[in-house]
Design an enzyme around this catalytic site. Structure first.
Site, PDB file in Angstrom:
ATOM      1  N   TYR A 145      30.960 -15.765  27.975  1.00  0.00           N
ATOM      2  CA  TYR A 145      30.710 -14.641  27.079  1.00  0.00           C
ATOM      3  C   TYR A 145      30.566 -15.176  25.658  1.00  0.00           C
ATOM      4  O   TYR A 145      31.394 -15.962  25.203  1.00  0.00           O
ATOM      5  CB  TYR A 145      31.878 -13.657  27.150  1.00  0.00           C
ATOM      6  N   ASP A 205      30.925 -22.725  21.723  1.00  0.00           N
ATOM      7  CA  ASP A 205      31.483 -21.428  21.335  1.00  0.00           C
ATOM      8  C   ASP A 205      33.007 -21.560  21.425  1.00  0.00           C
ATOM      9  O   ASP A 205      33.589 -21.427  22.496  1.00  0.00           O
ATOM     10  CB  ASP A 205      30.960 -20.331  22.262  1.00  0.00           C
ATOM     11  N   LYS A 258      38.406 -14.828  16.423  1.00  0.00           N
ATOM     12  CA  LYS A 258      39.794 -14.679  16.889  1.00  0.00           C
ATOM     13  C   LYS A 258      40.820 -15.365  15.960  1.00  0.00           C
ATOM     14  O   LYS A 258      41.055 -14.859  14.874  1.00  0.00           O
ATOM     15  CB  LYS A 258      39.891 -15.111  18.345  1.00  0.00           C
TER      16      LYS A 258
HETATM   17  C1  PLP Z   1      35.710 -12.934  22.036  1.00  0.00           C
HETATM   18  C2  PLP Z   1      34.615 -13.893  22.199  1.00  0.00           C
HETATM   19  C3  PLP Z   1      33.377 -13.718  21.558  1.00  0.00           C
HETATM   20  C4  PLP Z   1      33.025 -12.477  20.794  1.00  0.00           C
HETATM   21  O1  PLP Z   1      33.810 -12.306  19.659  1.00  0.00           O
HETATM   22  P1  PLP Z   1      33.899 -10.826  19.022  1.00  0.00           P
HETATM   23  O2  PLP Z   1      34.738 -11.044  17.790  1.00  0.00           O
HETATM   24  O3  PLP Z   1      34.540  -9.970  20.051  1.00  0.00           O
HETATM   25  O4  PLP Z   1      32.525 -10.399  18.683  1.00  0.00           O
HETATM   26  C5  PLP Z   1      32.447 -14.730  21.674  1.00  0.00           C
HETATM   27  N1  PLP Z   1      32.697 -15.835  22.368  1.00  0.00           N
HETATM   28  C6  PLP Z   1      33.858 -16.041  23.004  1.00  0.00           C
HETATM   29  C7  PLP Z   1      34.090 -17.311  23.759  1.00  0.00           C
HETATM   30  C8  PLP Z   1      34.847 -15.063  22.966  1.00  0.00           C
HETATM   31  O5  PLP Z   1      35.986 -15.252  23.641  1.00  0.00           O
END
Ligand code: PLP
Length: 428
Positions: free
Chosen positions: A144, A239, A267
């Site tokens: 994701y 990511d 995060k």
């Molecule tokens: C949570 C998450 C996102 C998205 O971040 P948001 O602040 O919810 O837009 C993207 N990549 C990873 C790996 C994530 O865990």
């Protein structure tokens, strides 16, 4: 447990907010029942509107690595707020957090702050395309990277839980530029590169997957990706929205000793306020506006409250030389306790863990990619989730989410959690 007020608040919310929630992962659609409304939280615990207390393993889906309402973060935000909450002009604190982040993370010279992980990943891919002058990207099934169009192709997290990994509203034109590979399968990546040779701008990956449950990269998988990227003039985008400032000071790059070309954050970097960021070497970042032609902007980007929270968080993580080891030890303790208990109670399971990320997959088979993660028994998970909730332990309401361990958790909290696992799985 009584959920009277939560149920009433949910009914009210449903009238004016789609599904009653502002992010689908908060809904209980995957497990049944209605979501619990949070009222407050401190340290390892979250309290709901009915005054129930839970040991929290969601931790706002990652940011609260040091526990809820962490004093240095709260104090920093209060102090900043008194001086004005947004200016639309540069502020000194943006440079301070940028300097600190650049000093903590390997292989980056410059960092740009945005408001979410979604924005960070979306911008990183635009930058990779602008830099390489190529269009296609490779992503992995079950990973994701936020909800921007290019990533909603076999996406993980809420996208799987709610059965829409390929979202309507994403055009064919966009979808055709996202190539899909199997996690941990380097041969598959090679094939995709072979058939789309000169067209691939970047490979984007969660270096430890966390949005199909926790799945570690196999030995040398990341290294092999790095080599493929170098060979074919493709940028490697890590990511690290989940892993950044969580697995180590320098995130997965440091933990696995692999350099990415662009790194995305979210995060933890915001300490619980809305922050994302992406970073790279000068050579790449110089393509970004206003230095270069790749456009990216944000009215509230680098917002002083968000930067104050992030700076307090990163400063603590940078100064506490043992925090990541302590977190890993607690997670290992939980892993052992849960594994012994599930074995004793004859529950088929596989537990994956890296640093302070852990998840229980209810399948006896090894879980290495989306396909094997999806084999987990969802009925067992549902019963497990509601059982744990009833015992005062809050885990994510989906089998495809990772548990986040916070430093506020005591060994007593972990023992209580393991005891709850025992009680809940005895009769499953
Ligand atoms: C949570 C998450 C996102 C998205 O971040 P948001 O602040 O919810 O837009 C993207 N990549 C990873 C790996 C994530 O865990």
């Amino acid at each position: 447990m009584l959920y009277k007020r939560s149920s009433a608040l949910f009914k009210q919310a449903e009238q004016v907010i789609p599904g009653g929630v502002n992010s689908p992962v908060r809904a209980f659609k995957g497990v049944g029942g209605t979501p619990i409304f949070a009222k407050s939280a401190k340290g390892a615990y979250v309290f709901d509107e009915d005054e129930n207390r839970y040991i929290d393993y969601i931790n706002s889906w990652g940011p609260m690595i040091l526990g809820h309402a962490f004093d240095p973060v709260v104090d920093a935000v209060i102090e900043k707020a008194k001086q004005g909450t947004s200016f639309g002009m540069p502020t000194e604190i943006e440079t301070k957090i940028a300097e600190l982040a650049v000093s903590m993370v390997p292989n980056i010279d410059k960092i740009r702050f945005v408001n979410s992980g979604t924005e960070a990943c979306m911008s990183a891919v635009r930058l990779a395309r602008g830099f390489t002058k190529k269009d296609k990207i490779i992503k992995f099934a079950g990973c994701y990277h936020g909800h921007s169009d290019a990533f909603l192709i076999q996406a993980g997290s809420g996208a799987i839980t709610f059965g829409t990994p390929n979202s309507p509203g994403v055009t064919q034109g966009t979808a055709k530029d996202t190539l899909l590979a199997r996690y941990n399968d380097i041969e598959h990546v090679k094939q995709l590169i072979e058939t789309n040779k000169a067209e691939i701008a970047c490979i984007i990956i969660e270096p430890v997957a966390g949005n199909m449950g926790c799945i570690p990269p196999k030995n040398d998988f990341l290294k092999a990706l790095r080599e493929l990227c170098d060979m074919h003039n493709i940028l490697l985008v890590f990511d690290e929205v989940m892993t950044g400032f969580r697995l180590a000071k320098g995130g997965a790059q440091q933990l696995f000793d692999i350099n990415a070309d662009i790194v995305c954050f979210g995060k933890v970097i915001g300490g619980g306020l809305p922050v994302g960021a992406f970073a790279a070497r000068n050579e790449i970042m110089s393509h970004l506006a206003p230095l270069g032609p790749v456009y990216q902007a944000g009215t509230l980007s680098g917002n002083p409250l968000a930067m104050a929270a992030g700076l307090a968080m990163l400063t603590t993580l940078n100064n506490d030389t043992e925090v990541f080891e302590r977190l890993a030890k607690k997670t290992e303790y939980l892993h052992k306790g849960c594994a012994e208990t599930l074995k004793k109670n004859n529950i088929e399971h596989t537990i994956n863990r890296v640093g302070s990320m852990i998840s229980i997959h209810f399948t006896a088979d090894e879980v290495v990619d989306f396909e094997t993660s999806a084999k987990g028994n969802n009925d067992t998970f549902k019963a497990f989730f509601h059982g744990m909730l009833n015992e005062g332990v809050y885990i994510a309401p989906s089998a495809f989410e990772t548990w986040f361990i916070s430093d506020a958790l005591s060994y007593d909290d972990l023992d209580k959690t393991i005891a709850a696992v025992n009680k809940v799985t005895q009769n499953l």
